[in-house]
Design a protein around this motif. Structure first.
Motif, mmCIF file in Angstrom:
data_model
loop_
_atom_site.group_PDB
_atom_site.id
_atom_site.type_symbol
_atom_site.label_atom_id
_atom_site.label_comp_id
_atom_site.label_asym_id
_atom_site.label_seq_id
_atom_site.Cartn_x
_atom_site.Cartn_y
_atom_site.Cartn_z
ATOM 1 N N LEU A 39 0.844 -1.191 0.000
ATOM 2 C CA LEU A 39 0.000 0.000 0.000
ATOM 3 C C LEU A 39 0.882 1.244 0.000
ATOM 4 O O LEU A 39 1.918 1.273 0.673
ATOM 5 C CB LEU A 39 -0.911 0.019 1.226
ATOM 6 C CG LEU A 39 -1.728 -1.253 1.476
ATOM 7 C CD1 LEU A 39 -2.468 -1.152 2.798
ATOM 8 C CD2 LEU A 39 -2.698 -1.492 0.342
ATOM 9 N N ALA A 40 0.488 2.272 -0.742
ATOM 10 C CA ALA A 40 1.316 3.475 -0.831
ATOM 11 C C ALA A 40 0.445 4.685 -1.104
ATOM 12 O O ALA A 40 -0.627 4.586 -1.716
ATOM 13 C CB ALA A 40 2.368 3.328 -1.926
ATOM 14 N N ALA A 61 -2.160 14.934 -0.106
ATOM 15 C CA ALA A 61 -2.191 13.583 -0.659
ATOM 16 C C ALA A 61 -2.670 13.652 -2.105
ATOM 17 O O ALA A 61 -3.748 14.155 -2.396
ATOM 18 C CB ALA A 61 -3.124 12.706 0.166
ATOM 19 N N THR A 62 -1.858 13.121 -3.022
ATOM 20 C CA THR A 62 -2.180 13.190 -4.457
ATOM 21 C C THR A 62 -2.547 11.834 -5.059
ATOM 22 O O THR A 62 -2.913 11.762 -6.227
ATOM 23 C CB THR A 62 -0.999 13.779 -5.237
ATOM 24 O OG1 THR A 62 0.170 12.979 -5.012
ATOM 25 C CG2 THR A 62 -0.722 15.211 -4.794
ATOM 26 N N GLY A 63 -2.443 10.779 -4.284
ATOM 27 C CA GLY A 63 -2.819 9.475 -4.817
ATOM 28 C C GLY A 63 -2.654 8.369 -3.790
ATOM 29 O O GLY A 63 -1.849 8.480 -2.864
ATOM 30 N N TYR A 230 -9.558 0.557 -7.421
ATOM 31 C CA TYR A 230 -10.590 1.152 -6.562
ATOM 32 C C TYR A 230 -11.973 0.796 -7.099
ATOM 33 O O TYR A 230 -12.241 0.893 -8.305
ATOM 34 C CB TYR A 230 -10.409 2.664 -6.542
ATOM 35 C CG TYR A 230 -11.238 3.411 -5.529
ATOM 36 C CD1 TYR A 230 -10.984 3.269 -4.171
ATOM 37 C CD2 TYR A 230 -12.241 4.290 -5.933
ATOM 38 C CE1 TYR A 230 -11.730 3.984 -3.243
ATOM 39 C CE2 TYR A 230 -12.990 4.991 -5.014
ATOM 40 C CZ TYR A 230 -12.727 4.839 -3.664
ATOM 41 O OH TYR A 230 -13.459 5.536 -2.746
ATOM 42 N N ASP A 231 -12.842 0.357 -6.219
ATOM 43 C CA ASP A 231 -14.214 -0.005 -6.571
ATOM 44 C C ASP A 231 -15.140 1.117 -6.098
ATOM 45 O O ASP A 231 -15.439 1.239 -4.913
ATOM 46 C CB ASP A 231 -14.582 -1.329 -5.902
ATOM 47 C CG ASP A 231 -15.918 -1.882 -6.370
ATOM 48 O OD1 ASP A 231 -16.839 -1.076 -6.595
ATOM 49 O OD2 ASP A 231 -16.050 -3.112 -6.474
#
Length: 253
Positions: A39-40, A61-63, A230-231
């Protein structure tokens, strides 16, 4: 002290996901000696420009990304399909007649049959009244039984023609399912406490296998990597989350 030491092992299962996002039948991928979830987050930092010390005053946070790395020990059509972004389209057992060989063959030449796993091979020549090539003049060689080695062409008229039977085959069509998304579950156990641990990942997209050893001196394996996507539908449910969830038994009391 709360919590416990941990050492995890367990089953990795994949499941089909339909267009509506519903999870279908599940499949165990076999022994997995290594599995890692990564995870990052990526960030943009902001430093102030008024104190002379350029102190950090913000982080945007950009991603957020999640990735999965697996090593599969079991050789199966379904596992290979994951590794090669493939579909499995079985070929039924059948018989073949009149399969034409190249012309100009000489002793020692090898010819590939259109279908592997052949048996009851018979060759005839191209004379007006076809003659049967003596079985001693050729041989079916190789592990896959689809290579014919010519031993003697004699005075027979080429091209030769083959008739044979072949067994059913699992046909793994490479790169025929790019972008396919699967559900993945880790059905694990903490071997320190004997308590189960479940991780559900809703949308997993495997990359093609980067390397497959075709000659092995020891056991081979399939090293796979995947992006956990991502769902957006499940993200609306706080109990499910957009990427996945981890479940374990709640302690009594």
């Amino acid at each position: 002290m709360s919590g416990s030491l941990f050492s995890l092992q367990g089953y990795i299962r994949t499941g089909e996901v339909d267009a509506a996002g519903k999870i279908g039948k599940m499949r165990w991928v076999g022994n997995v000696p290594e599995a890692t979830l990564e995870l990052a987050t990526s960030n943009t930092d902001k430093n102030e420009s008024f104190s002379g010390k350029r102190l950090q005053i913000g982080r945007l946070a950009t991603g957020t990304t999640a990735a999965l790395n697996l090593t599969l020990d079991y050789w199966s059509a379904a596992n290979l399909a994951l590794g090669f972004q493939a579909t499995v389209a079985d070929i039924a057992a059948s018989t073949v007649t009149g399969e034409v060989f190249p012309s100009g063959l000489v002793a020692g030449d090898q010819v590939r049959l259109d279908h592997p796993f052949a048996s009851a091979l018979v060759l005839t020549d191209s004379a007006t009244t076809p003659a049967t090539v003596p079985p001693a003049n050729y041989d079916l060689v190789g592990h896959g039984k689809n290579i014919v080695e010519v031993k003697n062409v004699g005075s027979l008229q080429q091209p030769f023609k083959a008739a044979y039977s072949h067994e059913a085959a699992e046909n793994i069509v490479l790169f025929s399912a790019p972008g396919k998304v699967t559900f993945l579950q880790f059905d694990g156990i903490n071997t320190e406490t004997e308590e189960p641990v479940i991780i559900d990942l809703w949308r997993v997209r495997f990359d093609p296998v980067s390397s497959l050893g075709l000659i092995n001196q020891e056991y081979g394996n399939l090293a796979l990597s995947a992006a956990v996507l991502y769902d957006t539908t499940r993200a609306a449910d706080a109990a499910l989350g957009g990427f996945g969830r981890m479940l374990q038994k709640k302690a009594a009391g």
